[in-house]
Design a protein around this motif. Structure first.
Motif, PDB file in Angstrom:
ATOM      1  N   VAL A 286     -12.631 -21.471  -4.964  1.00 23.49           N
ATOM      2  CA  VAL A 286     -13.226 -20.266  -4.373  1.00 23.49           C
ATOM      3  C   VAL A 286     -12.182 -19.268  -3.896  1.00 23.49           C
ATOM      4  CG1 VAL A 286     -14.688 -19.423  -2.487  1.00 23.49           C
ATOM      5  CG2 VAL A 286     -15.288 -21.542  -3.665  1.00 23.49           C
ATOM      6  N   LEU A 287     -12.459 -17.992  -4.214  1.00 23.14           N
ATOM      7  CA  LEU A 287     -11.715 -16.861  -3.655  1.00 23.14           C
ATOM      8  C   LEU A 287     -12.628 -16.148  -2.667  1.00 23.14           C
ATOM      9  CD1 LEU A 287     -10.162 -15.313  -6.904  1.00 23.14           C
ATOM     10  CD2 LEU A 287      -8.953 -16.582  -5.126  1.00 23.14           C
ATOM     11  N   ARG A 288     -12.057 -15.691  -1.569  1.00 20.34           N
ATOM     12  CA  ARG A 288     -12.795 -14.911  -0.567  1.00 20.34           C
ATOM     13  C   ARG A 288     -12.226 -13.502  -0.590  1.00 20.34           C
ATOM     14  NH1 ARG A 288     -16.701 -18.220   2.281  1.00 20.34           N
ATOM     15  NH2 ARG A 288     -16.029 -20.340   1.883  1.00 20.34           N
ATOM     16  N   GLY A 289     -13.077 -12.519  -0.862  1.00 17.35           N
ATOM     17  CA  GLY A 289     -12.636 -11.133  -0.898  1.00 17.35           C
ATOM     18  C   GLY A 289     -12.909 -10.445   0.424  1.00 17.35           C
ATOM     19  N   PHE A 290     -11.975  -9.583   0.822  1.00 13.98           N
ATOM     20  CA  PHE A 290     -12.117  -8.840   2.070  1.00 13.98           C
ATOM     21  C   PHE A 290     -11.368  -7.521   1.937  1.00 13.98           C
ATOM     22  CE2 PHE A 290      -8.369 -11.425   2.227  1.00 13.98           C
ATOM     23  CZ  PHE A 290      -7.405 -10.625   2.810  1.00 13.98           C
ATOM     24  N   CYS A 291     -11.699  -6.569   2.794  1.00 17.75           N
ATOM     25  CA  CYS A 291     -10.989  -5.295   2.780  1.00 17.75           C
ATOM     26  C   CYS A 291      -9.636  -5.484   3.454  1.00 17.75           C
ATOM     27  CB  CYS A 291     -11.789  -4.225   3.513  1.00 17.75           C
ATOM     28  SG  CYS A 291     -10.868  -2.663   3.654  1.00 17.75           S
ATOM     29  N   ALA A 292      -8.572  -5.101   2.764  1.00 14.39           N
ATOM     30  CA  ALA A 292      -7.228  -5.233   3.306  1.00 14.39           C
ATOM     31  C   ALA A 292      -6.966  -4.233   4.433  1.00 14.39           C
ATOM     32  CB  ALA A 292      -6.188  -5.043   2.202  1.00 14.39           C
ATOM     33  N   GLU A 293      -7.777  -3.177   4.516  1.00 16.76           N
ATOM     34  CA  GLU A 293      -7.592  -2.158   5.552  1.00 16.76           C
ATOM     35  C   GLU A 293      -8.282  -2.521   6.859  1.00 16.76           C
ATOM     36  OE1 GLU A 293      -5.619   0.601   5.330  1.00 16.76           O
ATOM     37  OE2 GLU A 293      -5.017  -0.300   3.439  1.00 16.76           O
ATOM     38  N   CYS A 294      -9.559  -2.944   6.784  1.00 16.16           N
ATOM     39  CA  CYS A 294     -10.327  -3.180   8.012  1.00 16.16           C
ATOM     40  C   CYS A 294     -10.723  -4.633   8.221  1.00 16.16           C
ATOM     41  CB  CYS A 294     -11.574  -2.291   8.052  1.00 16.16           C
ATOM     42  SG  CYS A 294     -12.822  -2.680   6.803  1.00 16.16           S
TER      43      CYS A 294
ATOM     44  N   GLY B 104     -22.909  -0.743  -1.447  1.00 16.95           N
ATOM     45  CA  GLY B 104     -22.396  -1.179  -0.160  1.00 16.95           C
ATOM     46  C   GLY B 104     -20.889  -1.079  -0.131  1.00 16.95           C
ATOM     47  N   GLY B 105     -20.321  -1.584   0.955  1.00 17.39           N
ATOM     48  CA  GLY B 105     -18.881  -1.549   1.092  1.00 17.39           C
ATOM     49  C   GLY B 105     -18.442  -2.041   2.452  1.00 17.39           C
ATOM     50  N   CYS B 106     -17.168  -1.905   2.688  1.00 19.00           N
ATOM     51  CA  CYS B 106     -16.572  -2.380   3.935  1.00 19.00           C
ATOM     52  C   CYS B 106     -16.814  -1.385   5.069  1.00 19.00           C
ATOM     53  CB  CYS B 106     -15.079  -2.600   3.730  1.00 19.00           C
ATOM     54  SG  CYS B 106     -14.168  -1.077   3.413  1.00 19.00           S
ATOM     55  N   GLN B 107     -16.377  -1.763   6.244  1.00 16.65           N
ATOM     56  CA  GLN B 107     -16.575  -0.927   7.421  1.00 16.65           C
ATOM     57  C   GLN B 107     -15.802   0.386   7.346  1.00 16.65           C
ATOM     58  OE1 GLN B 107     -15.423  -2.658  11.207  1.00 16.65           O
ATOM     59  NE2 GLN B 107     -16.973  -1.457  12.250  1.00 16.65           N
ATOM     60  N   CYS B 108     -14.593   0.367   6.816  1.00 17.41           N
ATOM     61  CA  CYS B 108     -13.788   1.594   6.802  1.00 17.41           C
ATOM     62  C   CYS B 108     -14.027   2.468   5.576  1.00 17.41           C
ATOM     63  CB  CYS B 108     -12.307   1.261   6.932  1.00 17.41           C
ATOM     64  SG  CYS B 108     -11.516   0.588   5.447  1.00 17.41           S
ATOM     65  N   GLY B 109     -14.675   1.939   4.533  1.00 19.22           N
ATOM     66  CA  GLY B 109     -14.949   2.723   3.334  1.00 19.22           C
ATOM     67  C   GLY B 109     -13.887   2.639   2.257  1.00 19.22           C
ATOM     68  N   ALA B 110     -12.825   1.858   2.470  1.00 18.58           N
ATOM     69  CA  ALA B 110     -11.771   1.734   1.459  1.00 18.58           C
ATOM     70  C   ALA B 110     -12.253   0.978   0.225  1.00 18.58           C
ATOM     71  CB  ALA B 110     -10.548   1.030   2.049  1.00 18.58           C
ATOM     72  N   VAL B 111     -13.271   0.114   0.399  1.00 17.60           N
ATOM     73  CA  VAL B 111     -13.827  -0.658  -0.715  1.00 17.60           C
ATOM     74  C   VAL B 111     -15.331  -0.416  -0.767  1.00 17.60           C
ATOM     75  CG1 VAL B 111     -14.137  -2.958  -1.717  1.00 17.60           C
ATOM     76  CG2 VAL B 111     -12.059  -2.443  -0.429  1.00 17.60           C
ATOM     77  N   ARG B 112     -15.813  -0.021  -1.941  1.00 15.78           N
ATOM     78  CA  ARG B 112     -17.245   0.221  -2.149  1.00 15.78           C
ATOM     79  C   ARG B 112     -17.663  -0.484  -3.434  1.00 15.78           C
ATOM     80  NH1 ARG B 112     -20.821   1.768   1.133  1.00 15.78           N
ATOM     81  NH2 ARG B 112     -21.905   2.961  -0.429  1.00 15.78           N
ATOM     82  N   PHE B 113     -18.943  -0.895  -3.498  1.00 15.96           N
ATOM     83  CA  PHE B 113     -19.454  -1.567  -4.695  1.00 15.96           C
ATOM     84  C   PHE B 113     -20.833  -1.042  -5.067  1.00 15.96           C
ATOM     85  CE2 PHE B 113     -20.774  -4.345  -1.161  1.00 15.96           C
ATOM     86  CZ  PHE B 113     -22.130  -4.507  -1.412  1.00 15.96           C
TER      87      PHE B 113
END
Length: 162
Positions: A72-80, A11-20
């Motif tokens: 707790v840390l919340r991770g998010f895509c910095a781009e989108c 999976g990953g974010c909406q813009c594709g900058a982060v994938r897992f």
């Protein structure tokens, strides 16, 4: 000796900058109604699935993180801005909507029900329409998505995004 089959999730974010990529069974699949999760996701609740220990690999980029509490840390895509993780001392959970096949990751428990919004249980019977049926949004007729596809790609974004 053969290795046992492990489930694999991507999976990953909406813009594709982060994938897992996750290898192994998810250890907890739930939704959380707590106010902190509502704000982190900008939604009624946060749907989350916990990765097995050492089973998560970031295959493209990595989330930016915000410390939402002392634990707790919340991770998010910095781009989108896509919400991606809930990182606590007991593990890392990923947003179910960020999985390439979110239908395969069904919640089995609800948490934080003290903050559950009073109308959440009444949503299913509401009138339902397909996206393209929204006559108030004529722009949908020629909408071109720039969202990353629901599978891994060698590179992203594509050159032509007009």
């Amino acid at each position: 000796m053969s290795l046992p089959n492990k489930p694999v999730y991507t999976g990953g974010c909406q813009c594709g900058a982060v994938r897992f990529r996750i290898e192994g069974a998810l250890t907890s699949v739930s939704i959380c109604h707590c106010r902190m999760c509502q704000k982190a996701f900008g939604a009624f609740y946060a749907p989350l699935a916990t990765a097995p220990e050492n089973g998560l690999v970031w295959t493209r980029g990595e989330p930016k993180r915000y410390r939402s509490s002392n634990h707790v840390l919340r991770g998010f895509c910095a781009e989108c801005g896509t919400p991606l993780t809930y990182e606590a001392p007991d593990g890392i959970a990923l947003a179910i909507g960020a999985f390439d096949d979110p239908a395969s990751v069904a919640p089995t428990k609800q948490w934080g029900i003290e903050a559950k919004l009073p109308y959440v249980d009444d949503l299913a019977p509401l009138s339902s329409e397909r996206t393209e049926s929204d006559g108030a949004a004529p722009f949908l007729a020629d909408l071109k998505s720039f969202q990353h596809p629901d599978h891994d790609t060698e590179s992203w974004p594509p050159k032509d995004r007009t």
